[in-house]
Design a protein around this motif. Sequence first.
Motif, PDB file in Angstrom:
ATOM      1  N   MET A  22      -0.278 -15.937  22.950  1.00  0.00           N
ATOM      2  CA  MET A  22       0.462 -14.681  23.068  1.00  0.00           C
ATOM      3  C   MET A  22       0.245 -13.789  21.852  1.00  0.00           C
ATOM      4  O   MET A  22       0.815 -12.708  21.765  1.00  0.00           O
ATOM      5  N   GLY A  23      -0.550 -14.255  20.892  1.00  0.00           N
ATOM      6  CA  GLY A  23      -0.865 -13.430  19.734  1.00  0.00           C
ATOM      7  C   GLY A  23       0.114 -13.583  18.586  1.00  0.00           C
ATOM      8  O   GLY A  23       0.110 -12.767  17.670  1.00  0.00           O
ATOM      9  N   GLN A  24       0.965 -14.590  18.614  1.00  0.00           N
ATOM     10  CA  GLN A  24       1.903 -14.822  17.523  1.00  0.00           C
ATOM     11  C   GLN A  24       1.370 -15.932  16.628  1.00  0.00           C
ATOM     12  O   GLN A  24       0.696 -16.833  17.084  1.00  0.00           O
ATOM     13  N   LYS A  25       1.700 -15.828  15.346  1.00  0.00           N
ATOM     14  CA  LYS A  25       1.341 -16.908  14.423  1.00  0.00           C
ATOM     15  C   LYS A  25       2.539 -17.839  14.341  1.00  0.00           C
ATOM     16  O   LYS A  25       3.566 -17.483  13.781  1.00  0.00           O
ATOM     17  N   PRO A  26       2.409 -19.027  14.909  1.00  0.00           N
ATOM     18  CA  PRO A  26       3.577 -19.912  14.967  1.00  0.00           C
ATOM     19  C   PRO A  26       3.833 -20.620  13.632  1.00  0.00           C
ATOM     20  O   PRO A  26       2.974 -21.302  13.102  1.00  0.00           O
ATOM     21  N   SER A  27       5.023 -20.403  13.086  1.00  0.00           N
ATOM     22  CA  SER A  27       5.429 -21.161  11.906  1.00  0.00           C
ATOM     23  C   SER A  27       6.211 -22.383  12.390  1.00  0.00           C
ATOM     24  O   SER A  27       6.735 -22.399  13.510  1.00  0.00           O
ATOM     25  N   LYS A  39       1.544 -35.023  36.275  1.00  0.00           N
ATOM     26  CA  LYS A  39       0.897 -33.739  36.573  1.00  0.00           C
ATOM     27  C   LYS A  39       1.495 -32.600  35.751  1.00  0.00           C
ATOM     28  O   LYS A  39       0.799 -31.657  35.393  1.00  0.00           O
ATOM     29  N   ASN A  40       2.807 -32.639  35.485  1.00  0.00           N
ATOM     30  CA  ASN A  40       3.515 -31.575  34.775  1.00  0.00           C
ATOM     31  C   ASN A  40       4.288 -32.169  33.602  1.00  0.00           C
ATOM     32  O   ASN A  40       5.497 -32.358  33.688  1.00  0.00           O
ATOM     33  N   PRO A  41       3.609 -32.473  32.500  1.00  0.00           N
ATOM     34  CA  PRO A  41       4.315 -33.093  31.384  1.00  0.00           C
ATOM     35  C   PRO A  41       5.315 -32.125  30.755  1.00  0.00           C
ATOM     36  O   PRO A  41       5.124 -30.906  30.805  1.00  0.00           O
ATOM     37  N   PRO A  42       6.387 -32.648  30.183  1.00  0.00           N
ATOM     38  CA  PRO A  42       7.337 -31.768  29.504  1.00  0.00           C
ATOM     39  C   PRO A  42       6.685 -31.103  28.294  1.00  0.00           C
ATOM     40  O   PRO A  42       5.744 -31.640  27.708  1.00  0.00           O
ATOM     41  N   ILE A  43       7.188 -29.951  27.916  1.00  0.00           N
ATOM     42  CA  ILE A  43       6.595 -29.185  26.820  1.00  0.00           C
ATOM     43  C   ILE A  43       6.906 -29.864  25.492  1.00  0.00           C
ATOM     44  O   ILE A  43       8.046 -30.218  25.219  1.00  0.00           O
ATOM     45  N   ASN A  44       5.886 -30.041  24.680  1.00  0.00           N
ATOM     46  CA  ASN A  44       6.080 -30.591  23.339  1.00  0.00           C
ATOM     47  C   ASN A  44       5.703 -29.531  22.305  1.00  0.00           C
ATOM     48  O   ASN A  44       5.326 -28.410  22.656  1.00  0.00           O
ATOM     49  N   GLU A  45       5.791 -29.879  21.041  1.00  0.00           N
ATOM     50  CA  GLU A  45       5.539 -28.898  19.983  1.00  0.00           C
ATOM     51  C   GLU A  45       4.107 -28.380  19.997  1.00  0.00           C
ATOM     52  O   GLU A  45       3.868 -27.204  19.760  1.00  0.00           O
ATOM     53  N   GLN A  46       3.153 -29.244  20.285  1.00  0.00           N
ATOM     54  CA  GLN A  46       1.747 -28.817  20.299  1.00  0.00           C
ATOM     55  C   GLN A  46       1.507 -27.792  21.411  1.00  0.00           C
ATOM     56  O   GLN A  46       0.836 -26.782  21.190  1.00  0.00           O
ATOM     57  N   MET A  47       2.070 -28.034  22.584  1.00  0.00           N
ATOM     58  CA  MET A  47       1.900 -27.087  23.691  1.00  0.00           C
ATOM     59  C   MET A  47       2.572 -25.759  23.364  1.00  0.00           C
ATOM     60  O   MET A  47       2.049 -24.691  23.692  1.00  0.00           O
ATOM     61  N   LEU A  48       3.727 -25.808  22.720  1.00  0.00           N
ATOM     62  CA  LEU A  48       4.433 -24.595  22.333  1.00  0.00           C
ATOM     63  C   LEU A  48       3.617 -23.793  21.323  1.00  0.00           C
ATOM     64  O   LEU A  48       3.514 -22.569  21.416  1.00  0.00           O
ATOM     65  N   LYS A  49       2.996 -24.485  20.387  1.00  0.00           N
ATOM     66  CA  LYS A  49       2.167 -23.825  19.376  1.00  0.00           C
ATOM     67  C   LYS A  49       0.976 -23.124  20.037  1.00  0.00           C
ATOM     68  O   LYS A  49       0.652 -21.983  19.713  1.00  0.00           O
ATOM     69  N   VAL A  50       0.333 -23.790  20.985  1.00  0.00           N
ATOM     70  CA  VAL A  50      -0.812 -23.206  21.683  1.00  0.00           C
ATOM     71  C   VAL A  50      -0.376 -21.973  22.481  1.00  0.00           C
ATOM     72  O   VAL A  50      -1.054 -20.942  22.472  1.00  0.00           O
ATOM     73  N   MET A  51       0.769 -22.058  23.158  1.00  0.00           N
ATOM     74  CA  MET A  51       1.252 -20.914  23.938  1.00  0.00           C
ATOM     75  C   MET A  51       1.534 -19.723  23.036  1.00  0.00           C
ATOM     76  O   MET A  51       1.214 -18.580  23.382  1.00  0.00           O
TER      77      MET A  51
END
Length: 71
Positions: free
Chosen positions: A49-54, A33-45
């Motif tokens: 928030m209006g940031q361009k993720p590098s 139900k609550n998977p750990p955060i991965n890089e793809q989820m971090l990029k989407v977040m």
Amino acid sequence: MWMYVLVGILALAAGVALGFFIARKYMMDYLKKNPPINEQMLKVMMMQMGQKPSQKKINQMMSAMNKQQGK
């Protein structure tokens, strides 16, 4: 007398085994139900928030999160 000790030891072993499997099932359901955060989820977040993720920024945040969790 020895019968009571045997029953107590068997009950304790059954309780430990049952507790282990119940805890394992609970954790598997929780992680589903609550998977750990991965890089793809971090990029989407970050994009939400209006940031361009590098990739550098994502790597920094992932390493900071892993360090905080004690990995």
